[in-house]
Design an enzyme around this catalytic site. Structure first.
Site, PDB file in Angstrom:
ATOM      1  N   HIS A  79       0.831  -1.205   0.000  1.00 55.10           N
ATOM      2  CA  HIS A  79       0.000   0.000   0.000  1.00 55.10           C
ATOM      3  C   HIS A  79       0.860   1.248   0.000  1.00 55.10           C
ATOM      4  CE1 HIS A  79       0.437   0.534   4.437  1.00 55.10           C
ATOM      5  NE2 HIS A  79       0.281  -0.768   4.522  1.00 55.10           N
ATOM      6  N   ASP A  81      -0.127   4.253   1.221  1.00 55.67           N
ATOM      7  CA  ASP A  81      -0.440   5.177   2.314  1.00 55.67           C
ATOM      8  C   ASP A  81       0.197   4.765   3.637  1.00 55.67           C
ATOM      9  OD1 ASP A  81      -2.244   2.941   2.130  1.00 55.67           O
ATOM     10  OD2 ASP A  81      -3.577   3.923   3.554  1.00 55.67           O
ATOM     11  N   ASP A 112       6.073  -0.315   7.550  1.00 51.43           N
ATOM     12  CA  ASP A 112       4.658  -0.478   7.156  1.00 51.43           C
ATOM     13  C   ASP A 112       4.303   0.533   6.085  1.00 51.43           C
ATOM     14  OD1 ASP A 112       1.943  -0.918   7.029  1.00 51.43           O
ATOM     15  OD2 ASP A 112       1.502  -0.063   8.994  1.00 51.43           O
ATOM     16  N   GLU A 146      -5.055   1.523   2.259  1.00 52.96           N
ATOM     17  CA  GLU A 146      -5.075   0.313   3.104  1.00 52.96           C
ATOM     18  C   GLU A 146      -5.322   0.663   4.560  1.00 52.96           C
ATOM     19  OE1 GLU A 146      -3.805  -2.770   5.858  1.00 52.96           O
ATOM     20  OE2 GLU A 146      -2.952  -0.781   5.687  1.00 52.96           O
ATOM     21  N   GLU A 147      -4.660   1.740   5.015  1.00 55.28           N
ATOM     22  CA  GLU A 147      -4.714   2.067   6.441  1.00 55.28           C
ATOM     23  C   GLU A 147      -6.107   2.497   6.894  1.00 55.28           C
ATOM     24  OE1 GLU A 147      -2.529   1.225   8.375  1.00 55.28           O
ATOM     25  OE2 GLU A 147      -0.548   1.370   7.480  1.00 55.28           O
ATOM     26  N   HIS A 384       2.954   1.680  13.147  1.00 57.39           N
ATOM     27  CA  HIS A 384       2.023   2.612  13.786  1.00 57.39           C
ATOM     28  C   HIS A 384       2.589   3.213  15.076  1.00 57.39           C
ATOM     29  CE1 HIS A 384      -1.779   0.915  11.578  1.00 57.39           C
ATOM     30  NE2 HIS A 384      -0.688   0.752  10.868  1.00 57.39           N
TER      31      HIS A 384
HETATM   32  C1  LIG Z   1     -10.842  -1.453   9.420  1.00 55.68           C
HETATM   33  S1  LIG Z   1      -9.748  -2.092   8.284  1.00 55.68           S
HETATM   34  C2  LIG Z   1      -8.356  -1.172   8.662  1.00 55.68           C
HETATM   35  C3  LIG Z   1      -7.132  -1.852   8.307  1.00 55.68           C
HETATM   36  C4  LIG Z   1      -6.024  -1.471   9.217  1.00 55.68           C
HETATM   37  N1  LIG Z   1      -4.801  -1.923   8.655  1.00 55.68           N
HETATM   38  C5  LIG Z   1      -3.636  -1.629   9.232  1.00 55.68           C
HETATM   39  O1  LIG Z   1      -3.481  -1.177  10.324  1.00 55.68           O
HETATM   40  C6  LIG Z   1      -6.285  -2.075  10.582  1.00 55.68           C
HETATM   41  O2  LIG Z   1      -6.874  -1.387  11.417  1.00 55.68           O
HETATM   42  O3  LIG Z   1      -5.918  -3.218  10.860  1.00 55.68           O
HETATM   43 ZN   LIG Z   2       0.503  -1.901   6.288  1.00 52.71          ZN
HETATM   44 ZN   LIG Z   3      -0.493  -0.038   8.969  1.00 56.42          ZN
END
Ligand SMILES: CSCC[C@H](NC=O)C(=O)O
Ligand SMILES: [Zn+2]
Ligand SMILES: [Zn+2]
Length: 418
Positions: A79, A81, A112, A146-147, A384
């Site tokens: 991804h 973002d 990430d 994606e995030e 994160h």
């Molecule tokens: C609600 S889907 C969001 C996807 C997100 N992905 C990475 O952190 C996550 O919260 O896992």
């Molecule tokens: Zn990721």
């Molecule tokens: Zn992430």
């Protein structure tokens, strides 16, 4: 310590350049990194296409044509973002990609998942330099959003005709760092639900004690939900399951009270109150049982509660099966992947379910075998988190690992139908 912006002579410099685009939500810059990746791919002689399913949310698709187009193709996804960063909490600015004397590259997205984006391309560069010709066609996708759940990104991409035409037989997507010497691989994600519970109740003077107030009703629910949370967490604490193998439920917001110019009115008990929860369901969870628990115990109408469940993506594949990629002999890709890691001189940990959620769920929903994999060993898990970094040596080692993976997967010809 960082090379000048123009110097793109090394894989590390190209990684740093990609890390310097501010792709953090809520306003990710997609245009600049897509144009950077496009020229990088073109300089390697790869075909590029930009797809836009939603305005200003590009998906970049890069293709290395294989010698046998009758075989299904491979897709390497990442991804574009990133999650936001709080610069004041970082030792180096989060979009500086500072390289320290110990070789740590600090940036939001270093783990990430901007590492794998560049590693895919660097692995192809090295394979091309050795005149390797893939049998299966290799696609690399760079998707937005994606995030924030992938609804305008991977979800739209996999449902498109363009995706169908790729005839993808196997996908690799992002994984997570490993603190040990073994690479981690993920065969499933937990599925996310957002749960909002609302309580209504009797309003009244702040001094009165009475039953069935909104706050009391909400707090009862929170206690009950917290007991369930403890029951799941106890299983983890007792070492009987991994974090990702139980249902998690975590409060993420509370909303109640009657606003006043100075904050909240202090002598009134409100008639409404609500709370929000992040729920994650392991792939084999029966969603109906969770829904029943929410309806009967967490937000029952008898306590004047209502609720809303927002399912963030699919729970089952197109055949109604749990979203899991097989890790046995029924999946020939699994043994090819394992052999590739061994050939790269790597050790593989026992395959895991990912605690969080990635775009892989959209590919698994189509029934395409998909693994989550980011080649980072001996690395603290900082996705994160503040001060996200990746060591240069780990990044470079990852390129070699992908060379082995791409070699093995793209040359795999057995079982022509897969
Ligand atoms: C609600 S889907 C969001 C996807 C997100 N992905 C990475 O952190 C996550 O919260 O896992
Ligand atoms: Zn990721
Ligand atoms: Zn992430």
């Amino acid at each position: 310590t960082s090379p000048p912006q123009q110097d793109l002579e090394t894989p590390i410099a190209r990684f740093q350049k990609y890390l310097r685009f501010n792709t953090a939500h809520p306003n990710p810059n997609y245009t600049a990194p897509v144009s950077f990746l496009t020229s990088l791919a073109q300089s390697l002689g790869l075909k590029t296409r930009t797809l836009e399913f939603v305005p200003n949310k590009p998906t970049l698709l890069i293709t290395w044509q294989g010698s046998n187009p009758s075989l299904s193709s491979l897709l390497f996804n990442s991804h574009l973002d990133s999650v936001p960063a709080e610069p004041s909490k970082w030792t180096h600015p989060p979009f500086s990609a500072t390289l320290t004397p110990e070789g740590k590259i600090f940036a939001r997205g270093a783990q990430d998942d901007k590492c794998i984006a560049i590693q895919y391309l660097e692995a192809i560069r090295n394979l091309k330099a050795r005149n390797f010709v893939p049998t299966r066609t290799i696609h690399i996708s760079f998707v937005p959003d994606e995030e924030i759940g992938g609804i305008d990104g991977a979800d739209k991409f996999v449902k498109s005709n363009e995706f169908k035409d790729l005839d993808v037989g196997f996908v690799l997507d992002e994984g997570q760092a490993s603190v040990k010497d073994e690479f981690r691989v993920f065969y499933a994600d937990r599925s996310p639900w957002n749960l909002i519970i609302k309580a209504r109740g009797v309003p009244g003077h702040g001094s009165r004690m009475y039953d069935n107030g909104a706050m009391e009703n909400l707090m009862n629910s929170i206690e009950i939900i917290n007991r369930f949370r403890d029951s799941q967490f106890d299983v983890v604490k007792a070492g009987k399951a991994a974090n990702s193998e139980v249902i998690s439920v975590n409060p993420v917001f509370l909303k109640a009270g009657i606003p006043s110019p100075t904050g909240f009115v202090m002598n009134m008990q409100p008639s409404e109150a609500e709370a929000g929860f992040d729920l994650r369901l392991p792939p084999t969870t029966d969603p109906e049982l969770v829904k029943k628990r929410i309806a009967e115990e967490w937000a029952p109408a008898v306590r004047n509660m209502t609720y809303e469940i927002i399912e963030k993506g699919p729970l089952r594949d197109y055949m109604g099966r749990p979203l899991m990629t097989a890790i046995d002999d029924s999946n020939p890709w699994w043994s090819v992947f394992k052999q590739a890691i061994a050939a790269a001189g790597g050790k593989l940990a026992k395959p895991e379910i990912l605690s969080s959620t990635t775009d892989a769920r959209f590919m698994r929903q189509l029934g395409i075998p998909t693994f989550g994999f980011s080649p980072m060993t001996n690395t603290p898990i900082l996705l994160h988190d503040h001060n996200e970094f990746l060591k240069d040596t780990i990044f470079l080692r990852g390129i070699e690992v992908y060379e082995h993976i791409i070699r093995a997967l793209s040359s795999f010809e057995e079982a022509g139908s897969v």
